[in-house]
Design a protein around this motif. Structure first.
Motif, PDB file in Angstrom:
ATOM      1  N   UNK A  62      -8.629  13.125  -0.793  1.00  0.00           N
ATOM      2  CA  UNK A  62      -7.176  13.068  -0.896  1.00  0.00           C
ATOM      3  C   UNK A  62      -6.882  12.911  -2.378  1.00  0.00           C
ATOM      4  N   UNK A  63      -6.083  13.847  -2.914  1.00  0.00           N
ATOM      5  CA  UNK A  63      -5.854  13.910  -4.357  1.00  0.00           C
ATOM      6  C   UNK A  63      -4.356  13.884  -4.624  1.00  0.00           C
ATOM      7  N   UNK A  64      -3.967  13.112  -5.637  1.00  0.00           N
ATOM      8  CA  UNK A  64      -2.574  13.108  -6.098  1.00  0.00           C
ATOM      9  C   UNK A  64      -2.605  12.966  -7.602  1.00  0.00           C
ATOM     10  N   UNK A  65      -1.509  13.294  -8.254  1.00  0.00           N
ATOM     11  CA  UNK A  65      -1.478  13.129  -9.704  1.00  0.00           C
ATOM     12  C   UNK A  65      -1.309  11.642 -10.041  1.00  0.00           C
ATOM     13  N   UNK A  66      -1.596  11.311 -11.290  1.00  0.00           N
ATOM     14  CA  UNK A  66      -1.558   9.908 -11.721  1.00  0.00           C
ATOM     15  C   UNK A  66      -0.164   9.321 -11.574  1.00  0.00           C
ATOM     16  N   UNK A  67       0.867  10.082 -11.925  1.00  0.00           N
ATOM     17  CA  UNK A  67       2.238   9.565 -11.819  1.00  0.00           C
ATOM     18  C   UNK A  67       2.562   9.185 -10.377  1.00  0.00           C
ATOM     19  N   UNK A  68       2.158  10.018  -9.424  1.00  0.00           N
ATOM     20  CA  UNK A  68       2.397   9.709  -8.010  1.00  0.00           C
ATOM     21  C   UNK A  68       1.598   8.486  -7.591  1.00  0.00           C
ATOM     22  N   UNK A  69       0.353   8.405  -8.040  1.00  0.00           N
ATOM     23  CA  UNK A  69      -0.483   7.261  -7.671  1.00  0.00           C
ATOM     24  C   UNK A  69       0.098   5.957  -8.212  1.00  0.00           C
ATOM     25  N   UNK A  70       0.605   5.970  -9.436  1.00  0.00           N
ATOM     26  CA  UNK A  70       1.220   4.766 -10.011  1.00  0.00           C
ATOM     27  C   UNK A  70       2.439   4.350  -9.189  1.00  0.00           C
ATOM     28  N   UNK A  71       3.287   5.317  -8.810  1.00  0.00           N
ATOM     29  CA  UNK A  71       4.454   4.982  -7.984  1.00  0.00           C
ATOM     30  C   UNK A  71       4.027   4.414  -6.637  1.00  0.00           C
ATOM     31  N   UNK A  72       2.976   4.982  -6.051  1.00  0.00           N
ATOM     32  CA  UNK A  72       2.478   4.494  -4.768  1.00  0.00           C
ATOM     33  C   UNK A  72       1.918   3.074  -4.892  1.00  0.00           C
ATOM     34  N   UNK A  73       1.138   2.823  -5.932  1.00  0.00           N
ATOM     35  CA  UNK A  73       0.565   1.487  -6.128  1.00  0.00           C
ATOM     36  C   UNK A  73       1.667   0.455  -6.423  1.00  0.00           C
ATOM     37  N   UNK A  74       2.687   0.851  -7.191  1.00  0.00           N
ATOM     38  CA  UNK A  74       3.803  -0.065  -7.445  1.00  0.00           C
ATOM     39  C   UNK A  74       4.534  -0.409  -6.156  1.00  0.00           C
ATOM     40  N   UNK A  75       4.724   0.588  -5.308  1.00  0.00           N
ATOM     41  CA  UNK A  75       5.379   0.330  -4.019  1.00  0.00           C
ATOM     42  C   UNK A  75       4.520  -0.609  -3.172  1.00  0.00           C
ATOM     43  N   UNK A  76       3.235  -0.359  -3.111  1.00  0.00           N
ATOM     44  CA  UNK A  76       2.328  -1.221  -2.346  1.00  0.00           C
ATOM     45  C   UNK A  76       2.380  -2.660  -2.861  1.00  0.00           C
ATOM     46  N   UNK A  77       2.336  -2.822  -4.175  1.00  0.00           N
ATOM     47  CA  UNK A  77       2.409  -4.159  -4.771  1.00  0.00           C
ATOM     48  C   UNK A  77       3.721  -4.848  -4.402  1.00  0.00           C
ATOM     49  N   UNK A  78       4.831  -4.136  -4.547  1.00  0.00           N
ATOM     50  CA  UNK A  78       6.142  -4.723  -4.250  1.00  0.00           C
ATOM     51  C   UNK A  78       6.258  -5.111  -2.779  1.00  0.00           C
ATOM     52  N   UNK A  79       5.785  -4.263  -1.897  1.00  0.00           N
ATOM     53  CA  UNK A  79       5.867  -4.557  -0.468  1.00  0.00           C
ATOM     54  C   UNK A  79       4.955  -5.714  -0.080  1.00  0.00           C
ATOM     55  N   UNK A  80       3.777  -5.782  -0.679  1.00  0.00           N
ATOM     56  CA  UNK A  80       2.888  -6.909  -0.399  1.00  0.00           C
ATOM     57  C   UNK A  80       3.498  -8.216  -0.888  1.00  0.00           C
TER      58      UNK A  80
END
Length: 102
Positions: A62-80
């Protein structure tokens, strides 16, 4: 679906997923296509699911660009953090379950 393509599979949570099984892997094109499809589908994230040549789908990538991955990780952090603050027992249990699954 032409210019308004929304991805190859539904149900990949919060993502437009572009599925690929080709002899020659061209990640930049896959990501450009997935990002366009995420916009069309109204999904916040995009990824390419790439099958390994002569391999099983489960061993693909599963591949995504770095910008998308950063947004995803930020969302995960905020939700946690939100779950930890509002339901610490639930957070602890979910954290345990997911760590054991790794």
């Amino acid at each position: 679906m032409g210019s308004k393509d929304i991805g190859d599979v539904a149900g990949y949570y919060l993502h437009a997923a572009e599925l690929k099984a080709e002899q020659k892997i061209t990640l930049p094109e896959y990501i450009r296509q997935a990002n366009r499809e995420a916009i069309n589908a109204g999904e916040p994230f995009a990824c390419a699911v790439v099958k390994r040549r002569n391999g099983n789908v489960k061993d693909g990538y599963v591949v995504r660009d770095v910008a998308t991955d950063v947004r995803l990780m930020n969302r995960l952090r905020d939700m946690e953090e939100a779950l930890q603050n509002h339901a610490p027992e639930d957070y602890a249990e979910l954290d345990r379950v997911h760590r054991e699954a790794a």
